[in-house]
Structures are given as structure tokens and as C-alpha cells.
Design an enzyme around this catalytic site. Structure first.
Site, mmCIF file in Angstrom:
data_model
loop_
_atom_site.group_PDB
_atom_site.id
_atom_site.type_symbol
_atom_site.label_atom_id
_atom_site.label_comp_id
_atom_site.label_asym_id
_atom_site.label_seq_id
_atom_site.Cartn_x
_atom_site.Cartn_y
_atom_site.Cartn_z
ATOM 1 N N GLU A 73 -5.368 -5.037 10.574
ATOM 2 C CA GLU A 73 -4.330 -4.039 10.807
ATOM 3 C C GLU A 73 -4.629 -3.280 12.095
ATOM 4 O O GLU A 73 -5.430 -2.330 12.086
ATOM 5 C CB GLU A 73 -4.295 -3.031 9.659
ATOM 6 C CG GLU A 73 -3.951 -3.624 8.309
ATOM 7 C CD GLU A 73 -3.402 -2.560 7.373
ATOM 8 O OE1 GLU A 73 -2.271 -2.746 6.908
ATOM 9 O OE2 GLU A 73 -4.077 -1.548 7.130
ATOM 10 N N ASN B 123 0.869 -1.187 0.000
ATOM 11 C CA ASN B 123 0.000 0.000 0.000
ATOM 12 C C ASN B 123 0.898 1.226 0.000
ATOM 13 O O ASN B 123 1.492 1.573 1.017
ATOM 14 C CB ASN B 123 -0.878 -0.044 1.263
ATOM 15 C CG ASN B 123 -1.700 1.221 1.443
ATOM 16 O OD1 ASN B 123 -1.782 2.054 0.543
ATOM 17 N ND2 ASN B 123 -2.301 1.357 2.612
ATOM 18 N N TRP B 124 0.998 1.868 -1.145
ATOM 19 C CA TRP B 124 1.915 3.001 -1.257
ATOM 20 C C TRP B 124 1.360 4.282 -0.646
ATOM 21 O O TRP B 124 2.062 5.274 -0.532
ATOM 22 C CB TRP B 124 2.271 3.233 -2.742
ATOM 23 C CG TRP B 124 3.345 2.311 -3.237
ATOM 24 C CD1 TRP B 124 3.650 1.071 -2.736
ATOM 25 C CD2 TRP B 124 4.264 2.556 -4.305
ATOM 26 N NE1 TRP B 124 4.704 0.531 -3.430
ATOM 27 C CE2 TRP B 124 5.100 1.414 -4.402
ATOM 28 C CE3 TRP B 124 4.460 3.612 -5.190
ATOM 29 C CZ2 TRP B 124 6.124 1.321 -5.347
ATOM 30 C CZ3 TRP B 124 5.473 3.521 -6.143
ATOM 31 C CH2 TRP B 124 6.293 2.378 -6.216
ATOM 32 N N LYS B 125 0.081 4.270 -0.304
ATOM 33 C CA LYS B 125 -0.557 5.452 0.286
ATOM 34 C C LYS B 125 -0.307 6.675 -0.629
ATOM 35 O O LYS B 125 -0.265 6.513 -1.845
ATOM 36 C CB LYS B 125 -0.071 5.668 1.723
ATOM 37 C CG LYS B 125 -0.218 4.382 2.559
ATOM 38 C CD LYS B 125 -0.024 4.588 4.027
ATOM 39 C CE LYS B 125 -0.199 3.252 4.756
ATOM 40 N NZ LYS B 125 -0.132 3.382 6.206
ATOM 41 N N GLY C 237 2.535 2.082 10.849
ATOM 42 C CA GLY C 237 3.544 3.141 10.761
ATOM 43 C C GLY C 237 4.268 3.431 12.068
ATOM 44 O O GLY C 237 4.987 4.420 12.171
ATOM 45 N N GLU D 153 -6.957 4.684 7.653
ATOM 46 C CA GLU D 153 -6.751 6.098 7.335
ATOM 47 C C GLU D 153 -7.952 6.675 6.595
ATOM 48 O O GLU D 153 -8.192 7.874 6.609
ATOM 49 C CB GLU D 153 -5.445 6.250 6.528
ATOM 50 C CG GLU D 153 -4.228 6.058 7.433
ATOM 51 C CD GLU D 153 -2.998 5.510 6.749
ATOM 52 O OE1 GLU D 153 -2.897 5.580 5.515
ATOM 53 O OE2 GLU D 153 -2.112 4.990 7.473
ATOM 54 N N SER E 15 3.355 -2.246 10.280
ATOM 55 C CA SER E 15 4.801 -2.322 10.543
ATOM 56 C C SER E 15 5.438 -3.647 10.159
ATOM 57 O O SER E 15 6.360 -4.120 10.827
ATOM 58 C CB SER E 15 5.097 -2.000 12.022
ATOM 59 O OG SER E 15 4.765 -0.654 12.295
ATOM 60 N N HIS F 152 -9.510 1.090 4.734
ATOM 61 C CA HIS F 152 -8.251 1.298 5.457
ATOM 62 C C HIS F 152 -8.513 2.260 6.617
ATOM 63 O O HIS F 152 -9.324 3.173 6.506
ATOM 64 C CB HIS F 152 -7.181 1.857 4.516
ATOM 65 C CG HIS F 152 -5.824 1.868 5.148
ATOM 66 N ND1 HIS F 152 -5.437 2.838 6.035
ATOM 67 C CD2 HIS F 152 -4.786 1.003 5.058
ATOM 68 C CE1 HIS F 152 -4.206 2.565 6.450
ATOM 69 N NE2 HIS F 152 -3.790 1.457 5.867
ATOM 70 N N GLY G 158 2.776 -1.224 4.266
ATOM 71 C CA GLY G 158 2.795 0.195 3.921
ATOM 72 C C GLY G 158 4.204 0.654 3.610
ATOM 73 O O GLY G 158 4.729 0.420 2.522
ATOM 74 N N GLY G 159 4.836 1.300 4.586
ATOM 75 C CA GLY G 159 6.143 1.924 4.392
ATOM 76 C C GLY G 159 7.172 1.046 3.686
ATOM 77 O O GLY G 159 7.851 1.504 2.760
#
Ligand code: PGA
Length: 258
Positions: free
Chosen positions: A168, A13-15, A174, A100, A213, A98, A234-235
Site C-alpha cells: 500500500e 479495512n473499515w478503519k 485515501g 496508519e 484507492s 498498516h 479502505g473507503g
């Protein structure tokens, strides 16, 4: 009746990250998939890069996904993107619900359920996110909260081919923090139980991803927990080497403690 084995899936997930130059990172991901034959790989770039990425990934082992979709197929919804548009741009999956989106855009379980239906209508695989907050977990409510989100976010008639659940925990996203393997096992076990109770054999076949994470250093431990069928990353998914190393966990057969 015994259910079919579940094929693991790792989704990046590149956000809100990535410009046209990021195509080089996608090319590195694609180039690294030749020996990853036992795992599905999905990259979800921002919508601006979807068509470009889908074209670059055509014929490769990497599938491209969106990060959200509107419930309606078209209409006066400024700034929104429909599941049909994602499909048209070359996506084969979409992340919905998600945290967010839930926290930053006020999405409810009912909104998420409508988006899952939109994904199904457009022929996209829905990756449905659920997870508890730190306060929920501290209060001993994690299982209850996630169970309720699961019930509310999934529409009737879901199948393993059109739906994936991603657990999640919000406090793990994150933050560099992850739940213990025992906590992951407990939550994934509960999710599996509820999926099987509601959808029968289809529920046994649905993949349940862990997200929050995930890194190369903790991927093996997390991915080898029972009922963890892959990761939503993610990251670490922004770097080809890290995403490939996480997916590389599935080069070896999983080692279950029993
Ligand atoms: P993270 O994000 O891997 O950076 O924690 C996961 C996610 O939000 O999907």
C-alpha cells in the site's frame, strides 16, 4: 517445482468506521457473495463490531478480521487487544503494520514482526502492510524502502497459509491516486522475488495484495497486474456494492498481457 495457483483475496479495512447499525451493510455483502466462488472475502470492522460481525458471517463465504493486535497474548496493556482475543471474538485474520499504525502509533518493522508472530500463535491469517511514502518514491527509493520493510516485518518460517503481504503506497491511501500498472508490476515483482528467495515454495504461494484507492472503476486494471493477488480496500469497502464490485473482478479469468 511449480507452485500451486494463488486464490485471490479481497479484504475490506473499515478503519474507525461503523456502528452496530452497520450490520445491515455486512448482510448486503454476505448476500452478494453467492457467485463469488473464486475469491476469498474478508471484512475487517472496528474491534467493537468484531464479535457481532463474526456471528452474522458464520456459515457464509465472508471471513472477519481485526485491524491490529498486540504482540502479547494478555496482560497490563490498557486499550490493546491481543490476537487471541480477536480469535476468541470470531476473527480469522488480522491486518498488521498498516501505515496508519506505523505513522500514528510509531510501529516499527520489529513491532510488526512481533504482531505477525502473535497472529500465527493465535491461528490468525496476518495481512502485513508495507509501502513507501511520496518522498521515498520521488527520491527513487520506493523499491529499497519496501524491500527493507518486507525483510524487517516478516518473521522466519512464514507460510502462505498464515501470511499475506499488502503493498500500500502511503500516497495512494485515501487520496484517489494510484500507481501505474507498470509501477505496481515492478513492486509486486520485487516483493515476489524476495518472498521466493527467503521462503522458497512458500514464498511463491503467498498472496500479495495491492491497496490504496482501489475502487470499482480501477479494480480490474490493478487486479490483473502480474503478481497482484487481490486488494486491501479502505473507503470503498464501506459500501457493500463497491466491495462486491471490486471482488467481482475475479468472476472473469484474469487477462495477463503475456
Ligand atoms: P483506501 O485505503 O482504499 O481508502 O485508499 C486503503 C487502506 O488504507 O487499507
Amino acid at each position: 517445482m511449480a507452485s500451486a495457483p494463488r486464490r485471490p483475496l479481497v479484504a475490506g479495512n473499515w478503519k474507525m468506521n461503523g456502528l452496530s447499525g452497520s450490520a445491515a451493510e455486512l448482510a448486503r455483502i454476505i448476500a452478494g457473495t453467492h457467485d463469488l466462488t473464486a475469491v476469498d472475502l474478508v471484512v475487517c470492522p472496528p474491534a467493537t463490531l468484531l464479535a457481532q460481525f463474526a456471528a452474522a458471517a458464520r456459515g457464509s463465504a465472508v471471513r472477519i478480521g481485526g485491524q491490529d493486535c498486540h504482540a502479547e497474548p494478555a496482560g497490563a496493556f490498557t486499550g490493546d487487544i491481543s490476537a487471541e482475543m480477536l480469535k476468541d471474538a470470531g476473527a480469522s485474520a488480522v491486518i498488521v503494520g498498516h501505515s496508519e499504525r506505523r505513522s500514528g502509533h510509531g510501529e516499527t518493522d520489529a513491532d510488526v514482526r512481533a504482531k505477525v508472530l502473535a497472529a500465527r500463535r493465535a491461528g490468525l491469517l496476518a495481512i502485513v502492510c508495507i509501502g513507501e511514502s511520496r518522498a521515498d518514491r520521488k527520491a527513487g527509493q520506493a523499491l529499497a524502502v519496501v524491500g527493507a520493510q518486507l525483510d524487517g516485518s516478516l518473521p522466519d518460517g512464514a507460510s502462505a497459509a498464515d501470511l499475506i503481504v499488502a503493498y500500500e503506497p502511503l500516497w495512494a491511501i485515501g487520496s484517489g491516486l494510484t500507481p501505474t500498472p507498470d509501477d505496481v508490476a515492478e513492486m509486486h515483482g520485487l516483493i515476489r522475488q524476495r518472498l521466493a528467495a527467503r521462503f522458497g515454495t512458500a514464498g511463491q504461494g503467498m498472496r500479495i495484495l495491492y491497496g490504496g484507492s482501489v475502487k470499482p472503476s480501477n479494480a480490474a486494471e490493478l487486479m490483473h497486474v502480474a503478481d497482484v493477488d487481490g486488494a486491501l480496500v479502505g473507503g470503498a469497502s464501506l459500501k457493500a456494492g463497491e466491495l462486491l464490485s471490486i471482488a467481482g473482478v475475479y468472476r472473469q479469468p484474469p487477462v495477463h498481457s503475456d
